[in-house]
Write an enzyme that holds these catalytic residues in place. Structure first.
Site, PDB file in Angstrom:
ATOM      1  N   ASP A 151      38.270  60.748  31.245  1.00 16.62           N
ATOM      2  CA  ASP A 151      38.034  59.426  31.846  1.00 16.62           C
ATOM      3  C   ASP A 151      38.532  58.361  30.865  1.00 16.62           C
ATOM      4  O   ASP A 151      39.004  58.674  29.784  1.00 16.62           O
ATOM      5  CB  ASP A 151      36.539  59.239  32.166  1.00 16.62           C
ATOM      6  CG  ASP A 151      35.677  59.203  30.902  1.00 16.62           C
ATOM      7  OD1 ASP A 151      36.006  59.930  29.944  1.00 16.62           O
ATOM      8  OD2 ASP A 151      34.693  58.440  30.851  1.00 16.62           O
ATOM      9  N   HIS A 465      40.897  68.583  33.059  1.00 16.91           N
ATOM     10  CA  HIS A 465      40.342  67.404  33.740  1.00 16.91           C
ATOM     11  C   HIS A 465      40.675  66.195  32.874  1.00 16.91           C
ATOM     12  O   HIS A 465      39.888  65.749  32.046  1.00 16.91           O
ATOM     13  CB  HIS A 465      38.831  67.575  33.901  1.00 16.91           C
ATOM     14  CG  HIS A 465      38.167  66.467  34.667  1.00 16.91           C
ATOM     15  ND1 HIS A 465      38.112  66.431  36.041  1.00 16.91           N
ATOM     16  CD2 HIS A 465      37.538  65.330  34.251  1.00 16.91           C
ATOM     17  CE1 HIS A 465      37.466  65.351  36.439  1.00 16.91           C
ATOM     18  NE2 HIS A 465      37.105  64.655  35.364  1.00 16.91           N
ATOM     19  N   ASP A 510      40.355  77.011  34.589  1.00 22.46           N
ATOM     20  CA  ASP A 510      41.397  76.060  34.212  1.00 22.46           C
ATOM     21  C   ASP A 510      41.822  75.282  35.457  1.00 22.46           C
ATOM     22  O   ASP A 510      42.909  75.473  35.992  1.00 22.46           O
ATOM     23  CB  ASP A 510      42.580  76.819  33.586  1.00 22.46           C
ATOM     24  CG  ASP A 510      43.660  75.870  33.075  1.00 22.46           C
ATOM     25  OD1 ASP A 510      43.410  74.640  33.046  1.00 22.46           O
ATOM     26  OD2 ASP A 510      44.750  76.353  32.715  1.00 22.46           O
ATOM     27  N   GLU A 519      37.200  69.722  30.852  1.00 17.09           N
ATOM     28  CA  GLU A 519      37.614  68.384  30.449  1.00 17.09           C
ATOM     29  C   GLU A 519      38.081  68.451  28.994  1.00 17.09           C
ATOM     30  O   GLU A 519      38.042  69.518  28.360  1.00 17.09           O
ATOM     31  CB  GLU A 519      36.466  67.379  30.622  1.00 17.09           C
ATOM     32  CG  GLU A 519      36.929  65.925  30.520  1.00 17.09           C
ATOM     33  CD  GLU A 519      35.941  64.891  31.044  1.00 17.09           C
ATOM     34  OE1 GLU A 519      34.925  65.273  31.660  1.00 17.09           O
ATOM     35  OE2 GLU A 519      36.199  63.696  30.826  1.00 17.09           O
TER      36      GLU A 519
HETATM   37  O1  G3I Z   1      21.673  71.000  24.581  1.00  9.80           O
HETATM   38  C1  G3I Z   1      21.152  71.498  25.808  1.00  9.80           C
HETATM   39  C2  G3I Z   1      20.507  72.795  25.607  1.00  9.80           C
HETATM   40  O2  G3I Z   1      19.406  72.641  24.753  1.00  9.80           O
HETATM   41  C3  G3I Z   1      20.089  73.337  26.943  1.00  9.80           C
HETATM   42  O3  G3I Z   1      19.480  74.568  26.790  1.00  9.80           O
HETATM   43  C4  G3I Z   1      21.300  73.468  27.844  1.00  9.80           C
HETATM   44  C5  G3I Z   1      20.907  73.938  29.211  1.00  9.80           C
HETATM   45  O4  G3I Z   1      21.256  73.031  30.206  1.00  9.80           O
HETATM   46  O5  G3I Z   1      21.930  72.254  27.971  1.00  9.80           O
HETATM   47  C6  G3I Z   1      22.288  71.599  26.791  1.00  9.80           C
HETATM   48  O6  G3I Z   1      22.574  70.290  27.134  1.00  9.80           O
HETATM   49  C7  G3I Z   1      23.829  69.994  27.652  1.00  9.80           C
HETATM   50  C8  G3I Z   1      24.419  68.935  26.758  1.00  9.80           C
HETATM   51  O7  G3I Z   1      25.590  68.471  27.288  1.00  9.80           O
HETATM   52  C9  G3I Z   1      24.705  69.475  25.354  1.00  9.80           C
HETATM   53  O8  G3I Z   1      25.365  68.537  24.574  1.00  9.80           O
HETATM   54  C10 G3I Z   1      23.670  69.510  29.070  1.00  9.80           C
HETATM   55  O9  G3I Z   1      23.294  70.567  29.907  1.00  9.80           O
HETATM   56  C11 G3I Z   1      24.954  68.899  29.549  1.00  9.80           C
HETATM   57  O10 G3I Z   1      24.763  68.300  30.798  1.00  9.80           O
HETATM   58  C12 G3I Z   1      25.471  67.885  28.576  1.00  9.80           C
HETATM   59  O11 G3I Z   1      26.788  67.557  28.916  1.00  9.80           O
HETATM   60  C13 G3I Z   1      27.339  66.370  28.422  1.00  9.80           C
HETATM   61  C14 G3I Z   1      28.040  65.702  29.579  1.00  9.80           C
HETATM   62  O12 G3I Z   1      28.739  64.560  29.120  1.00  9.80           O
HETATM   63  C15 G3I Z   1      27.099  65.290  30.690  1.00  9.80           C
HETATM   64  O13 G3I Z   1      26.184  64.364  30.234  1.00  9.80           O
HETATM   65  C16 G3I Z   1      28.354  66.735  27.351  1.00  9.80           C
HETATM   66  O14 G3I Z   1      27.697  67.205  26.183  1.00  9.80           O
HETATM   67  C17 G3I Z   1      29.201  65.534  26.986  1.00  9.80           C
HETATM   68  O15 G3I Z   1      30.229  65.951  26.146  1.00  9.80           O
HETATM   69  C18 G3I Z   1      29.779  64.911  28.251  1.00  9.80           C
HETATM   70  O16 G3I Z   1      30.471  63.772  27.907  1.00  9.80           O
HETATM   71  C19 G3I Z   1      31.324  63.221  28.900  1.00  9.80           C
HETATM   72  C20 G3I Z   1      30.982  61.751  28.984  1.00  9.80           C
HETATM   73  O17 G3I Z   1      29.699  61.619  29.495  1.00  9.80           O
HETATM   74  C21 G3I Z   1      32.005  60.986  29.803  1.00  9.80           C
HETATM   75  N1  G3I Z   1      33.347  61.242  29.344  1.00  9.80           N
HETATM   76  C22 G3I Z   1      33.695  62.636  29.360  1.00  9.80           C
HETATM   77  C23 G3I Z   1      32.780  63.453  28.486  1.00  9.80           C
HETATM   78  C24 G3I Z   1      33.158  64.920  28.474  1.00  9.80           C
HETATM   79  O18 G3I Z   1      32.849  65.623  29.607  1.00  9.80           O
HETATM   80  O1  9MR Z   2      35.810  62.398  35.481  1.00 13.75           O
HETATM   81  C1  9MR Z   2      34.453  62.356  35.104  1.00 13.75           C
HETATM   82  C2  9MR Z   2      34.289  63.045  33.757  1.00 13.75           C
HETATM   83  O2  9MR Z   2      34.989  62.316  32.767  1.00 13.75           O
HETATM   84  C3  9MR Z   2      32.822  63.193  33.408  1.00 13.75           C
HETATM   85  O3  9MR Z   2      32.669  64.011  32.287  1.00 13.75           O
HETATM   86  C4  9MR Z   2      32.064  63.811  34.566  1.00 13.75           C
HETATM   87  C5  9MR Z   2      30.577  63.897  34.306  1.00 13.75           C
HETATM   88  O4  9MR Z   2      30.040  62.652  34.065  1.00 13.75           O
HETATM   89  O5  9MR Z   2      32.265  63.078  35.746  1.00 13.75           O
HETATM   90  C6  9MR Z   2      33.615  63.020  36.143  1.00 13.75           C
HETATM   91  O6  9MR Z   2      33.701  62.279  37.291  1.00 13.75           O
HETATM   92  C7  9MR Z   2      33.279  62.925  38.469  1.00 13.75           C
HETATM   93  C8  9MR Z   2      31.990  62.292  38.943  1.00 13.75           C
HETATM   94  O7  9MR Z   2      30.942  62.506  38.034  1.00 13.75           O
HETATM   95  C9  9MR Z   2      31.609  62.849  40.305  1.00 13.75           C
HETATM   96  N1  9MR Z   2      32.697  62.686  41.237  1.00 13.75           N
HETATM   97  C10 9MR Z   2      33.925  63.349  40.812  1.00 13.75           C
HETATM   98  C11 9MR Z   2      34.396  62.820  39.490  1.00 13.75           C
HETATM   99  C12 9MR Z   2      35.620  63.605  39.025  1.00 13.75           C
HETATM  100  O8  9MR Z   2      36.724  63.291  39.717  1.00 13.75           O
END
Ligand code: G3I
Ligand code: 9MR
Ligand code: ZN
Length: 540
Positions: A151, A465, A510, A519
């Site tokens: 994003d 992604h 992938d 991503e």
């Molecule tokens: O750490 C817990 C763990 O204790 C637990 O047992 C396990 C079971 O669900 O989950 C772990 O947590 C996860 C966490 O990441 C770990 O860092 C969550 O499920 C998971 O939802 C969470 O995902 C994060 C995601 O955003 C959603 O919030 C990712 O770390 C984080 O890298 C990702 O970041 C996104 C940004 O929001 C937007 N831009 C893209 C980026 C990458 O996807």
């Molecule tokens: O593209 C978004 C990605 O960068 C984030 O990690 C992810 C979780 O927050 O969300 C993606 O966006 C999606 C949105 O959450 C739900 N609709 C589809 C989007 C992807 O095209």
């Protein structure tokens, strides 16, 4: 015959490296042949090891004694062979450079010209001022920095982890950053790594408010479509409220920058330090230390974090290392007196490990011996535990089955960083060997035979992604991007569809739609840069 059952590091090995081939469910003999199909090595597959994370029954072949540079394949009678891979002193130079160059491709607010970006060139994006969420009349400059991920948001805590990894990599292995990366600043006198990181730091400085607080992020209110190029993303840019974690990590990284830029640009180093001082004041006057939550109208990444004592610890430790001022030492001591946060993690939410590392790297005359010893013992105990885990794992990596979460490749690389640091603190090659195994896994020595980096290997990442790679009409994705990798929680519908019921290490697809397994982010790449740097130095 190609096969999906024989796995090696698809980028090859350096002559001195341990070289293991992993074969799923097939005992017997293996051969290594050169590019003219001459057999140069024969060995026996040992095992098996039952690999809990993937369900595989893994047999392992050791061809470490093959040290002659050249191109080779591993062959197992009855099931096939790998593709050619090199044994070369320079096996990782290209991928190391690409992992760094990735950050240039993520640059926001400037045109990426064909001279540097090739077919991935595009116009300048996100040049508009952002509106302050709580103050709709206030518009502030927001341009610059790196897009976070697939994003186009820019998030302070994510930026801090990426910057920290890169600056630590430079501090540990400066000679691994001697080559030009091919960015607009390559011809100036600053090393490219520092120029690239400065692009991000300049943006971070814009996130700081007059009072020293720091905005959590600047993003559009919702994510744009997947097929939108950055320069076509015209949604309003909004500064989300300030957060304790943004301020803490801002202080920490600015204090690091003050050290690292001192010799190349002392004026900039001073600027970073005074920015850090200003935000430190805000931090210590702050009574509301809760983590950030998205305002209801903001749907982009939250980067929330309920534990914030580690951000204060990291900030204090970096400030102490940089200035030697006892005020900061006091905060470090207080934080460690009864820590209710993990002190060894290197994440974007759990940052205690960066604080501990800052303290361990302080001038020896400045440290409290008791604290130093506690941190050193903890660091090495964790390193020993990681090595133990790897010995039990079918692919010899340090991840446990429960570590296959969103961004599992970051854990894989963070654990490698931990081991590489352990070797610095207490010379022992078992640590670096284990770190290298994690790197081998990232590049193909894994159950799926997937190279989790775009543009490299026999089976490279093809459909990350990543909005620019989806939208630009170019066949190949931007090169040098590290995928988040297997995520057993299957947190998007593409992953659910492709991998439901699969064991953790196989929960990956992938597919451009799979943001929870495929991503890319700046802080997944940065942790890989630290590891690749350790393998491209003369100074391991
Ligand atoms: O750490 C817990 C763990 O204790 C637990 O047992 C396990 C079971 O669900 O989950 C772990 O947590 C996860 C966490 O990441 C770990 O860092 C969550 O499920 C998971 O939802 C969470 O995902 C994060 C995601 O955003 C959603 O919030 C990712 O770390 C984080 O890298 C990702 O970041 C996104 C940004 O929001 C937007 N831009 C893209 C980026 C990458 O996807
Ligand atoms: O593209 C978004 C990605 O960068 C984030 O990690 C992810 C979780 O927050 O969300 C993606 O966006 C999606 C949105 O959450 C739900 N609709 C589809 C989007 C992807 O095209
Ligand atoms: Zn942009």
């Amino acid at each position: 015959m190609a096969t999906d059952r024989i796995h090696v590091n698809q980028m090859g090995y350096r002559p001195q490296d341990t070289k293991h081939v992993f074969v799923n469910d097939q005992p017997g003999e293996f051969q290594v042949v050169d590019s003219k199909d001459r057999v140069v090595f024969t060995g026996i597959l040992e095992g098996p090891t039952k690999d809990d994370a993937s369900g595989d029954t893994v047999y392992r072949g050791d061809f470490s004694n093959l040290v002659n540079e050249g191109e080779y394949r591993v062959l197992v009678t009855g099931i096939g062979s790998t593709a050619l891979f090199p044994i070369s002193k320079f096996a990782y130079q290209d991928i190391h450079r690409a992992l760094q160059k990735f950050f240039y491709y993520q640059r926001c607010g400037m045109e990426l010209t064909p001279e540097f970006a090739g077919e991935w060139a595009h116009k300048a994006c996100h040049l508009a001022h952002g509106v302050v969420h709580e103050e709709p009349d206030v518009h502030l400059p927001s341009s610059g920095g790196w897009h976070d991920a697939g994003d186009y948001g820019k998030y302070t805590v994510a930026a801090a982890k990426a910057v920290a990894d890169m600056l630590l990599a430079y501090e540990f292995f400066p000679d691994a950053f001697a080559d030009e990366v091919g960015i607009p600043e390559s011809k100036d006198s600053m090393p490219d790594l520092l120029s690239e990181v400065k692009y991000e730091l300049d943006w971070m400085l814009k996130m700081q408010r007059e009072d020293g607080s720091v905005f959590h992020k600047v993003t559009t209110r919702t994510f744009p479509g997947l097929d939108v190029m950055p320069e076509e993303d015209h949604g309003d840019l909004v500064f989300s409220p300030v957060s304790f974690t943004a301020v803490g990590t801002f202080v920490a990284t600015m204090a690091m920058a003050a050290r690292l830029y001192q010799s190349v640009d002392p004026e900039y180093a001073r600027l970073c330090l005074s920015a850090a001082e200003k935000s430190w004041k805000w931090l210590t006057n702050m009574t509301d230390v809760r983590g950030f939550h998205n305002p209801p109208d903001i749907k982009t990444g939250e980067y929330g974090d309920s534990v914030t004592a580690d951000e204060l610890y990291w900030a204090a430790a970096e400030m102490y290392r940089t200035t030697g001022d006892e005020r900061f030492h006091e905060t470090v001591k207080q934080a460690l007196s009864n820590p209710n946060f993990p002190i060894l993690e290197l994440g974007w939410a759990d940052v205690g490990g960066y604080g501990s590392l800052a303290y361990l790297l302080c001038d020896q005359s400045a440290v409290d011996r008791g604290i130093y010893k506690t941190l050193l013992d903890a660091w090495l105990a964790r390193a020993d535990e990681l090595v133990d885990r790897a010995q039990k794992d079918g692919y010899e990596i340090t991840l446990l089955p429960q570590d296959y979460i969103w961004g599992s490749t970051m854990l894989l690389m963070n654990q490698a960083i931990h081991l590489i640091v352990a070797n610095r603190l207490s010379k022992n090659e078992k640590y670096t060997r284990s770190a290298t195994n994690n790197f081998n896994y990232l590049l193909g020595a894994n159950p799926l035979g997937q190279c989790y980096v775009s543009g490299f290997g026999e089976k490279p990442l093809m459909n990350p992604h990543h909005r620019p790679s989806v939208a630009d009409g170019v066949d190949m994705p931007v090169p040098g991007m590290v995928s988040g990798g297997p995520n057993a929680n299957l947190q998007d519908s593409a992953a659910k569809q492709a991998a439901s019921g699969q064991p953790p290490a196989r929960c990956f697809v992938d597919d451009k739609e799979s943001y929870s397994t495929n991503e890319i982010t700046i802080y997944w790449n940065s942790s890989a840069v630290f590891v690749s740097a350790s393998l491209c130095t003369n100074n391991g």
